[in-house]
Design a protein around this motif. Structure first.
Motif, PDB file in Angstrom:
ATOM      1  N   GLY A 166      31.098  46.332  41.838  1.00 21.37           N
ATOM      2  CA  GLY A 166      30.827  44.902  41.974  1.00 21.37           C
ATOM      3  C   GLY A 166      31.967  44.164  42.658  1.00 21.37           C
ATOM      4  O   GLY A 166      31.774  43.086  43.207  1.00 21.37           O
ATOM      5  N   HIS A 167      33.165  44.747  42.612  1.00 19.86           N
ATOM      6  CA  HIS A 167      34.317  44.072  43.202  1.00 19.86           C
ATOM      7  C   HIS A 167      34.839  44.792  44.434  1.00 19.86           C
ATOM      8  O   HIS A 167      35.981  44.603  44.845  1.00 19.86           O
ATOM      9  CB  HIS A 167      35.400  43.858  42.141  1.00 19.86           C
ATOM     10  CG  HIS A 167      34.847  43.126  40.960  1.00 19.86           C
ATOM     11  ND1 HIS A 167      34.521  41.781  41.032  1.00 19.86           N
ATOM     12  CD2 HIS A 167      34.454  43.567  39.748  1.00 19.86           C
ATOM     13  CE1 HIS A 167      33.975  41.428  39.876  1.00 19.86           C
ATOM     14  NE2 HIS A 167      33.915  42.486  39.092  1.00 19.86           N
ATOM     15  N   CYS A 200      33.660  35.226  44.046  1.00 16.61           N
ATOM     16  CA  CYS A 200      33.296  36.057  42.899  1.00 16.61           C
ATOM     17  C   CYS A 200      34.019  35.548  41.666  1.00 16.61           C
ATOM     18  O   CYS A 200      35.086  34.948  41.765  1.00 16.61           O
ATOM     19  CB  CYS A 200      33.695  37.495  43.192  1.00 16.61           C
ATOM     20  SG  CYS A 200      33.317  38.660  41.877  1.00 16.61           S
ATOM     21  N   CYS A 225      35.770  37.064  39.753  1.00 24.20           N
ATOM     22  CA  CYS A 225      37.071  37.719  39.581  1.00 24.20           C
ATOM     23  C   CYS A 225      38.171  36.958  40.314  1.00 24.20           C
ATOM     24  O   CYS A 225      39.348  37.288  40.184  1.00 24.20           O
ATOM     25  CB  CYS A 225      37.011  39.158  40.066  1.00 24.20           C
ATOM     26  SG  CYS A 225      36.922  39.318  41.861  1.00 24.20           S
ATOM     27  N   CYS A 255      33.204  39.815  47.314  1.00 26.26           N
ATOM     28  CA  CYS A 255      32.844  40.975  46.481  1.00 26.26           C
ATOM     29  C   CYS A 255      31.326  41.218  46.537  1.00 26.26           C
ATOM     30  O   CYS A 255      30.548  40.294  46.820  1.00 26.26           O
ATOM     31  CB  CYS A 255      33.220  40.731  45.027  1.00 26.26           C
ATOM     32  SG  CYS A 255      34.970  40.664  44.695  1.00 26.26           S
TER      33      CYS A 255
HETATM   34 ZN   LIG Z   1      34.917  40.267  42.340  1.00 25.93          ZN
END
Ligand SMILES: [Zn+2]
Length: 367
Positions: free
Chosen positions: A232-233, A243, A245, A250
């Motif tokens: 996912g990243h 994202c 994060c 991402c």
């Molecule tokens: Zn991410």
């Protein structure tokens, strides 16, 4: 050392049955290079302990047909619990891998004593509904949407527990189960090893967040910090969508549920009904989604040359549009990649089923 050798032999017998569905004493004798009486002695230990039973005869190989040795379904029931933001799902699996019961309880996650008491009550209610002629495994597999460290501590963006490491000791004390925590994508991947045995594949968990479980020749790849599979990243589009994060571009914001639902669609069912009906916003959004997914699939295939299984909440819908996805994957594939995408074989509560399998594994000799 002697008992270690013994339990490794007993474990080998269980794995033979995992691979082939059954085994027999002559087969064990030839594969382990031991005498037939020694093979009989080993398998008898597993029969006496309740793990195996004799059931029917093996196919003829010329001589007398050997007894089939299979798992005793009633040896023990193993439970799996999948914790999500809005619900928990429990699955009970017998020792022959059959789902005995599955149930989802609406329960909003909170990091509180109250929440754990409610989970414990759900488990009690679930256990009461199970067949009473089969003892329970004392280990409970628990799948969480987050990173599970080697020491069983975890953190989770989806559960808003991402500021530090947490542990589920309180739940273990309340339920009296020994807990075995695993990441939900890894649990989904483990669930598929039941069908794909020694196969190699990436189980893509396309849900509220995006993750994956990597299986190499039948074994889950955890990585140095047990964080393998954070697809996912992986950057899909430089300087792309933001994202959670903190980075941009991402895969997650292109492939999670919100990428499809955004404002006007209320659920995945509703969204995909609109795709099928040809609603322009749904169709164009879905096309964008498939393009991003095809890009990720090609990256993963170039990287580790494995099959892909589409899982999570979105996965089941994608199989209805597989021709289109395959077309997009092939348009950019480095090698011919027909049949790259494997069917998902566990479509009902895969993470809970995988967690139950992880708990079942603790029943093997020497585990
Ligand atoms: Zn991410």
């Amino acid at each position: 050392v002697a008992s270690e050798a013994k339990s490794s032999t007993l474990r080998f017998i269980c794995k033979e049955i995992d691979d082939q569905g059954y085994t027999s004493n002559p087969q064990l004798s030839s594969e382990l290079n031991i005498s037939l009486p020694t093979a009989i002695n080993y398998s008898k230990q597993l029969i006496d302990a309740g793990l195996l039973l004799k059931d029917g005869k093996c196919p003829s190989t010329g001589g007398k047909r050997a007894d089939k040795l299979i798992f005793n379904p009633k040896y023990k029931l193993s439970l799996g619990l999948d914790i999500k933001q809005q619900e928990i799902t429990l699955v009970a699996v017998d020792f022959a891998y059959q789902v005995v019961r599955e149930h989802t309880f609406a329960l909003t996650f909170a990091w509180s004593h109250d929440y754990f008491v409610q989970v414990q009550r759900c488990i009690e209610q679930f256990v009461r509904s199970l067949p009473q002629d089969c003892p329970l495994n004392t280990c409970l597999g628990v799948s969480v949407p987050g990173t599970v460290n080697h020491d069983q501590s975890f953190s989770s963006y989806a559960l808003r527990l991402n500021d530090k490491s947490y542990d589920l000791r309180e739940l273990g004390e309340l339920t009296q189960f020994q807990l075995k925590l695993l990441n939900d994508s890894n649990a989904g991947a483990i669930a598929e090893t039941r069908s794909y045995k020694r196969g190699s594949f990436v189980y893509l968990n396309l849900s509220r967040t995006v993750g994956s479980g990597i299986v190499a020749e039948g074994k889950l790849l955890l990585g140095i910090n047990a964080r393998a599979g954070e697809v996912g990243h992986m950057t899909l589009f430089a300087h792309g969508r933001s994202c959670y994060c903190g980075r941009d571009g991402c895969a997650d914001p292109y492939l999670n549920e919100a990428a499809l639902l955004k404002d006007e669609f209320t659920s995945l069912d509703n969204f995909f009904a609109n795709v099928v009906a040809g609603t322009p916003t749904a169709v164009s959004r879905f096309n964008q989604y498939l393009e991003a997914l095809a890009l990720l699939i090609n990256n993963l295939n170039n990287f580790c040359d494995t099959n892909i299984i589409l899982g999570g909440t979105i996965g089941p819908f994608l199989y209805l549009h597989l021709d289109k996805l395959n077309e997009l994957v092939n348009a950019n594939a480095l090698y011919d990649s027909k049949n790259l995408i494997l069917d998902a074989t566990v479509t009902s509560a895969p993470a809970a089923y995988g967690a139950a399998l992880a708990s079942r594994r603790t029943l093997y000799p020497g585990a």
